[in-house]
Design a protein around this motif. Structure first.
Motif, PDB file in Angstrom:
ATOM      1  N   ILE A   1      10.693  -7.100 -13.338  1.00  0.00           N
ATOM      2  CA  ILE A   1      11.749  -6.086 -13.184  1.00  0.00           C
ATOM      3  C   ILE A   1      12.161  -5.629 -14.586  1.00  0.00           C
ATOM      4  O   ILE A   1      12.600  -6.440 -15.405  1.00  0.00           O
ATOM      5  N   TRP A   2      11.993  -4.350 -14.861  1.00  0.00           N
ATOM      6  CA  TRP A   2      12.299  -3.829 -16.199  1.00  0.00           C
ATOM      7  C   TRP A   2      13.812  -3.680 -16.398  1.00  0.00           C
ATOM      8  O   TRP A   2      14.577  -3.568 -15.445  1.00  0.00           O
ATOM      9  N   ASN A   3      14.219  -3.642 -17.641  1.00  0.00           N
ATOM     10  CA  ASN A   3      15.645  -3.600 -18.024  1.00  0.00           C
ATOM     11  C   ASN A   3      16.402  -2.428 -17.392  1.00  0.00           C
ATOM     12  O   ASN A   3      17.567  -2.560 -17.031  1.00  0.00           O
ATOM     13  N   ASP A   4      15.752  -1.260 -17.265  1.00  0.00           N
ATOM     14  CA  ASP A   4      16.428  -0.086 -16.699  1.00  0.00           C
ATOM     15  C   ASP A   4      16.741  -0.265 -15.214  1.00  0.00           C
ATOM     16  O   ASP A   4      17.500   0.520 -14.644  1.00  0.00           O
TER      17      ASP A   4
ATOM     18  N   TYR B   1      22.091  -4.837  -8.608  1.00  0.00           N
ATOM     19  CA  TYR B   1      21.614  -5.287  -7.292  1.00  0.00           C
ATOM     20  C   TYR B   1      20.718  -4.267  -6.583  1.00  0.00           C
ATOM     21  O   TYR B   1      19.555  -4.542  -6.281  1.00  0.00           O
ATOM     22  N   GLU B   2      21.233  -3.073  -6.365  1.00  0.00           N
ATOM     23  CA  GLU B   2      20.475  -2.093  -5.569  1.00  0.00           C
ATOM     24  C   GLU B   2      19.226  -1.621  -6.304  1.00  0.00           C
ATOM     25  O   GLU B   2      18.147  -1.499  -5.714  1.00  0.00           O
ATOM     26  N   LYS B   3      19.362  -1.371  -7.603  1.00  0.00           N
ATOM     27  CA  LYS B   3      18.207  -0.875  -8.367  1.00  0.00           C
ATOM     28  C   LYS B   3      17.097  -1.921  -8.414  1.00  0.00           C
ATOM     29  O   LYS B   3      15.910  -1.588  -8.368  1.00  0.00           O
TER      30      LYS B   3
ATOM     31  N   ILE C   1       3.993 -10.296  -3.939  1.00  0.00           N
ATOM     32  CA  ILE C   1       3.909 -10.604  -5.375  1.00  0.00           C
ATOM     33  C   ILE C   1       4.039 -12.130  -5.464  1.00  0.00           C
ATOM     34  O   ILE C   1       4.911 -12.709  -4.804  1.00  0.00           O
ATOM     35  N   ASP C   2       3.186 -12.771  -6.246  1.00  0.00           N
ATOM     36  CA  ASP C   2       3.319 -14.239  -6.346  1.00  0.00           C
ATOM     37  C   ASP C   2       4.568 -14.632  -7.134  1.00  0.00           C
ATOM     38  O   ASP C   2       5.291 -15.539  -6.739  1.00  0.00           O
ATOM     39  N   LEU C   3       4.771 -13.959  -8.275  1.00  0.00           N
ATOM     40  CA  LEU C   3       5.905 -14.317  -9.128  1.00  0.00           C
ATOM     41  C   LEU C   3       6.556 -13.046  -9.652  1.00  0.00           C
ATOM     42  O   LEU C   3       5.886 -12.209 -10.264  1.00  0.00           O
ATOM     43  N   LEU C   4       7.842 -12.913  -9.385  1.00  0.00           N
ATOM     44  CA  LEU C   4       8.603 -11.765  -9.888  1.00  0.00           C
ATOM     45  C   LEU C   4       9.540 -12.275 -10.985  1.00  0.00           C
ATOM     46  O   LEU C   4      10.343 -13.180 -10.753  1.00  0.00           O
ATOM     47  N   LEU C   5       9.404 -11.695 -12.184  1.00  0.00           N
ATOM     48  CA  LEU C   5      10.231 -12.117 -13.313  1.00  0.00           C
ATOM     49  C   LEU C   5      11.228 -11.026 -13.689  1.00  0.00           C
ATOM     50  O   LEU C   5      10.914  -9.836 -13.593  1.00  0.00           O
ATOM     51  N   MET C   6      12.404 -11.440 -14.159  1.00  0.00           N
ATOM     52  CA  MET C   6      13.310 -10.497 -14.809  1.00  0.00           C
ATOM     53  C   MET C   6      12.784 -10.366 -16.236  1.00  0.00           C
ATOM     54  O   MET C   6      12.687 -11.367 -16.949  1.00  0.00           O
TER      55      MET C   6
ATOM     56  N   THR D   1      21.245  -8.744 -10.874  1.00  0.00           N
ATOM     57  CA  THR D   1      19.789  -8.553 -10.853  1.00  0.00           C
ATOM     58  C   THR D   1      19.126  -9.794 -10.257  1.00  0.00           C
ATOM     59  O   THR D   1      18.241  -9.708  -9.394  1.00  0.00           O
ATOM     60  N   TRP D   2      19.586 -10.951 -10.704  1.00  0.00           N
ATOM     61  CA  TRP D   2      19.022 -12.219 -10.214  1.00  0.00           C
ATOM     62  C   TRP D   2      19.291 -12.385  -8.715  1.00  0.00           C
ATOM     63  O   TRP D   2      18.415 -12.811  -7.956  1.00  0.00           O
ATOM     64  N   GLN D   3      20.491 -12.013  -8.275  1.00  0.00           N
ATOM     65  CA  GLN D   3      20.804 -12.138  -6.842  1.00  0.00           C
ATOM     66  C   GLN D   3      19.879 -11.247  -6.013  1.00  0.00           C
ATOM     67  O   GLN D   3      19.414 -11.629  -4.941  1.00  0.00           O
ATOM     68  N   ALA D   4      19.582 -10.051  -6.528  1.00  0.00           N
ATOM     69  CA  ALA D   4      18.676  -9.154  -5.801  1.00  0.00           C
ATOM     70  C   ALA D   4      17.252  -9.730  -5.774  1.00  0.00           C
ATOM     71  O   ALA D   4      16.537  -9.607  -4.780  1.00  0.00           O
TER      72      ALA D   4
END
Ligand SMILES: NC(=O)c1ccc[n+]([C@@H]2O[C@H](COP(=O)([O-])OP(=O)(O)OC[C@H]3O[C@@H](n4cnc5c(N)ncnc54)[C@H](OP(=O)(O)O)[C@@H]3O)[C@@H](O)[C@H]2O)c1
Length: 313
Positions: free
Chosen positions: A115-118, A122-124, A141-146, A156-159
């Motif tokens: 997930i990119w910074n922009d 939550y919704e984005k 996706i096997d692994l989604l990283l911030m 962001t983490w909650q989403a």
């Protein structure tokens, strides 16, 4: 029930299951050959019960289309089963196309995206995670990283946790998180990331982050393991490589990383290098080499360092 209430209930139940987790890293988290040696099939058991291949292939900054497609095709051909991409790299579509047309069962290939910074908030983040999966076309996706911490790290983490609950991804983790970011995330959400992907090399050992992650069951993934080529002529690496027939300074850096049990994701766009880089499972750096490599620490960054608050976009 409103979507928001539903999300809150899912988050609370996920948090409960993770809070009870007193996971710590030990040798048993590394699945290797029967004699205990590392192989290209070695995996790391994550704190959520899934496994990630120890060795993978990075695709930044390969261009979307032929450049990424050729590279990923060669990587799969030479035995890599783990690809690290990101929405910010702009090449998810190409990665997904090659994976899905490879003839290799989907579940045998591990895909990470970020997930990119922009897209923080939550919704984005919900939108961005679903859009990444649509571009990849890989079913999950096997692994989604911030990709990096920011001002809306918690929402962001909650989403991302919600995306895991929905099946968009199997595991969630972070990247470029310093100790204080990890502590803050734990304090506010109680949910520990499965992975922290940070830049790691003998020239950038980040003992504080490494110690924290190992003590809290967070798998370490090292990016830019080849220092983007910048240290490959270091006379110390040249001297160590000369001890091992057929090995280069690139092999020494990659072997150092896997021997530290860091998930290791070198990038190359060249077929010969993609083939050569995976060839690090038939030799072992001895104690003397590892000790000498440890002396090379110099906080050497190849690019950004969002683990520190001083870094600004
Ligand atoms: N989370 C983050 O913030 C973040 C940041 C950076 C990177 N990453 C991930 O980590 C992956 C790897 O990191 P990276 O691409 O920055 O750096 P890297 O893997 O350390 O180095 C890649 C560079 O080394 C060259 N190279 C590859 N194999 C070589 C060899 N055997 N001999 C000589 N040179 C060689 C490549 O050139 P050629 O392509 O010309 O071979 C390329 O210029 C990225 O692709 C990305 O997936 C994540």
């Amino acid at each position: 029930m409103s979507a928001l209430v539903h999300a809150a209930i899912l988050f609370a139940s996920f948090r409960l299951s993770h809070c009870q987790n007193t996971f710590e890293f030990s040798q048993s988290n590394f699945v290797s050959a029967s004699d205990g040696s590392l192989t290209i099939n070695s995996t790391v058991l994550l704190n959520d019960g899934t496994s990630i291949p120890l060795f993978g292939f990075g695709v930044y900054p390969l261009r979307v289309g032929e450049e990424t497609e050729n590279a990923v095709r060669w990587a799969l051909q030479y035995g890599y089963r783990h690809v690290d991409t990101a929405s910010n790299y702009g090449n998810e579509e190409s990665v997904g196309r090659v994976v899905m047309n490879s003839g290799i069962p989907r579940e045998e290939i591990f895909i990470t995206t970020k997930i990119w910074n922009d897209d923080h908030g939550y919704e984005k983040t919900l939108e961005a995670g679903r859009a990444s999966l649509a571009r990849l076309g890989t079913g999950y996706i096997d692994l989604l990283l911030m990709h990096a911490p920011g001002e809306q790290t918690v929402t962001t983490w909650q989403a991302m946790i919600q995306l895991k609950e929905e099946g968009v991804c199997r595991s969630v983790g972070v990247s470029n998180f310093g100790v204080h970011h990890l502590e803050e995330l734990h304090k506010t959400t109680g949910v520990t990331p499965s992975v922290n992907q940070i830049e790691l090399s003998p020239y950038l050992q980040r003992r504080d982050i490494v110690d924290y992650c190992q003590a809290h069951g967070i798998a370490l993934e090292g990016y830019s393991p080849l220092t983007r080529g910048l240290k490959l002529k270091d006379p110390i690496l040249v001297k160590i490589a000369a001890k091992y027939p057929g090995k280069t300074t690139a092999h020494v850096l990659l072997r150092w990383s896997v021997q530290q049990r860091y998930i290791t994701i070198p990038k190359s766009g060249k077929e010969e290098r993609i083939k050569a880089n995976i060839d690090v499972f038939d030799f072992n750096l001895d104690e003397e080499d590892m000790a000498e490599l440890e002396t090379l620490e110099e906080y050497f960054l190849t690019d950004w360092d969002p683990t520190v608050d001083e870094w600004k976009p």
